[in-house]
Write an enzyme that holds these catalytic residues in place. Structure first.
Site: not given
Ligand code: G6P
Length: 607
Positions: A2, A27, A73, A99-100, A479, A483, A486, A502, A602
């Site tokens: 949040c 956020r 969030w 937030n938390g 990765e 992507k 996501e 496998h 994020k």
């Molecule tokens: C969330 C984001 C990802 C990110 C991960 C770790 O899941 O959506 O994009 O890689 O957190 O975040 P950080 O800020 O610790 O790299």
């Protein structure tokens, strides 16, 4: 997670709050709300994105010079209007955003309900405002102190009262920063909504309570007044704007030549064989005695850690482990004083990474942070490390931070390798020469955008994707798949190419696109070609990321994306670019909200 924000000063609060929420929207974006103090506390909140809130606010008179705001969030309670923040006390005199996660909220709720408090939402947050209301016969600061002493969990919160011209902020676990303006003050979960008003920022510490009025601030910690340093934030405000791009993600993909340069700036010595890392602060003796490196991270940063393992083990000959932070912290890990634990995080706020870092420290490990956000919790907890200097990353799917994390790991590798004498002058020169030109090569790779868009047009309707790579490009396959998942919600898996036989090979048929990462400079290039043959034999459709002037690969692939040549250890950065673009175009073609993918946030500040 949040985003929270508060303003007190001489200006109308509402437009400042709404603009702040737009900045913080990355956020969390399932519901949002504001409260502004005038004679009463006026609250407007709604489920949905900030633009829905703006439309609602436009229909009302929300006037006053003190206000708080929140973009959510959801953790506890669905994303509905009633669960949106701010939450109010029963008498309507207190408004709070948080937030938390309040871990003992059920127990507190039970007690408060017995005392007659009326709860309207399903959130954990609402207990905070009722608990503070319990102490309303005290001044607001004392009431907050008393209430928080009964709370377990993590919070960054701000609260205001109808009766007092002040805002109180408090933090534990979740981040909260104070912006110090001229006769105005700001509180927020991060600096992004503050820097257009002031560059003077105070990063609050855990258990801090801050009291802001129009022309003063005071920070207290367990009742004692504290002086915290004011830091200048030098982020360019333009980096918070889309600057003509449709999405932040695309802008950030395109920023990579610059963000990589910025990570390298001032860190390569003139002799081109040595590295200068100002904040590393580890003695030569310590570096020479490191017996193991443990990289801790989540999500994309974890993938960067995996790339780091290949780089560091090869050049330092030290065993490197890469752990999901969330697993490490609950695993009773074995730590020795000669273990170096490195937390990798873009935001510097990820709760699991922060907790894992603390766990490692408690068990006696030396720690470092590889972090983008200056002054963030992980950077401060680690105490030393490498800042990425990639600039703010707003798109929820991480792009430029990932490539900068790899560059930072290269720099660390060189620094350690030179200190431990495992990297010779010649080798260091060769690595540095390759690394220095990476930003230019990334720029060239970005020119493939149109070609990648054409590939995306052919595949955007498929349901599954497979990404395969080997060695240092296995994490790139992970990765690339992440992507795509996501932002497009298409199922994708990354695998080491040799592992395909496998299991995943069972999935391959004419409908399955398989992205192969197959640079010529990779030691396993020929082996990957064999894996491609296996896919082709089963009629899978192959998209190959290959080295320019490779005339063999296009005989096997349906599409070949030629990237500039580089040494094996730098291929992972170059190969990531087309995979980011592919995911981006597929998501756009599917009509997704690329910067705000469903269910994601994020900075994940809860466990
Ligand atoms: C969330 C984001 C990802 C990110 C991960 C770790 O899941 O959506 O994009 O890689 O957190 O975040 P950080 O800020 O610790 O790299």
């Amino acid at each position: 997670m949040c985003g929270i924000f508060a303003y007190i000063g001489g200006r109308e609060a509402t437009p400042i709050l709404l603009q702040a929420l737009r900045r913080l929207e990355y956020r969390g974006y399932d519901s949002a709300g504001i409260s502004v103090k005038n004679y009463e506390l006026k609250v407007v909140k709604t489920e949905g994105k900030i633009r829905t809130l703006e439309e609602l606010v436009a229909k009302e008179t929300v006037s006053g010079k003190i206000g708080i705001a929140h973009t959510r969030w959801a953790t506890h309670g669905e994303p509905t209007t009633v669960n949106a923040h701010p939450h109010m006390s029963c008498d309507g005199k207190l408004a709070l955003v948080h937030n938390g996660v309040i871990e003992n909220y059920l127990e507190l709720k039970f007690l408060l309900e017995k005392k007659g408090h009326n709860f309207v939402s399903n959130t954990d947050t609402e207990v905070l405002v009722h608990l503070i209301e319990e102490f309303e016969n005290q001044d607001l600061t004392t009431a907050v102190e008393l209430a928080l002493s009964r709370v377990e969990g993590a919070y960054g919160l701000v609260i205001m009262s109808k009766n007092e011209d002040k805002i109180i902020g408090a933090k534990k676990g979740s981040s909260l920063v104070l912006g110090v303006g001229k006769d105005e003050y700001f509180l927020a979960s991060d600096t992004s909504p503050i820097i257009e008003h002031t560059r003077d920022i105070i990063h609050l510490e855990d258990e801090d309570i801050v009291i802001i009025t129009k022309n003063s601030y005071k920070i207290k910690n367990f009742g004692k007044e504290k002086i915290r340093p004011i830091e200048k934030v030098d982020w360019d405000i333009e980096t918070l704007e889309k600057k003509g791009y449709d999405y932040f993600m695309l802008k950030e993909i395109y920023e990579q030549p610059e963000s990589l340069k910025s990570c390298l700036r001032g860190r390569i010595e003139k002799n081109k064989t040595d590295i200068h890392l100002r904040r590393l602060e580890l003695s030569e003796k310590y570096i020479k005695n490191i017996s193991r490196i443990i990289l801790l991270a989540c999500g994309t940063s974890w993938h960067a850690g995996l790339v780091g393992k290949y780089i560091l083990e090869e050049h330092l000959r030290i065993p490197v482990e890469v752990d999901y932070a969330s697993e490490f912290r609950y695993r009773n890990p074995i730590i020795k004083p000669t273990d170096l634990v490195i937390a990798i995080s873009q935001s510097g706020e990820t709760a699991d990474t922060l907790a894992a870092l603390k766990e490692a420290k408690n068990r006696g490990a030396e720690t470092l942070g590889i972090v983008n956000v200056v002054g963030s919790a992980i950077a401060r907890e680690a105490g030393k490390g490498i800042y990425l200097h990639a600039g703010p990353e707003i798109g929820v799917a991480s792009t430029k931070a990932f490539t900068s994390q790899i560059i930072a790991l290269h720099l660390l590798n060189l620094y350690f390798g030179r200190t431990r004498n495992t990297i010779s002058d010649e080798k260091a020169y060769e690595l540095i020469k390759a690394i220095e030109v990476i930003p230019e090569k990334v720029k060239t790779t970005l020119e493939l955008d149109e070609k990648i868009k054409e590939v995306a047009e052919e595949y955007y309707q498929v349901k599954n994707f497979l990404y395969l790579g080997r060695g240092i490009n296995f994490p790139v396959a992970l990765e690339g798949a992440l992507k795509l998942k996501e932002i497009s919600y298409i199922h994708a898996e990354g695998y080491p190419a040799a592992e395909m036989k496998h299991g995943p090979i069972a999935l391959i048929d004419k409908n399955m696109p398989v992205v192969f990462i197959a640079n010529k400079s990779n030691g396993t290039y020929e082996k990957v070609l064999s894996n491609m043959e296996e896919v082709k034999a089963r009629k899978g459709r192959i998209i190959a990321i290959a080295t320019e002037e490779d005339n063999i690969i296009n005989k096997l692939s349906n599409h070949t994306i030629y990237v500039p040549n580089t040494i094996e250890f730098c291929t992972s950065i170059i190969n990531t670019i087309p995979l980011q673009l592919l995911a981006y175009h597929i998501a756009v073609l599917n009509g997704r909200d690329v910067d705000k993918p469903r269910n994601l946030a994020k900075s994940v500040t809860v466990e």
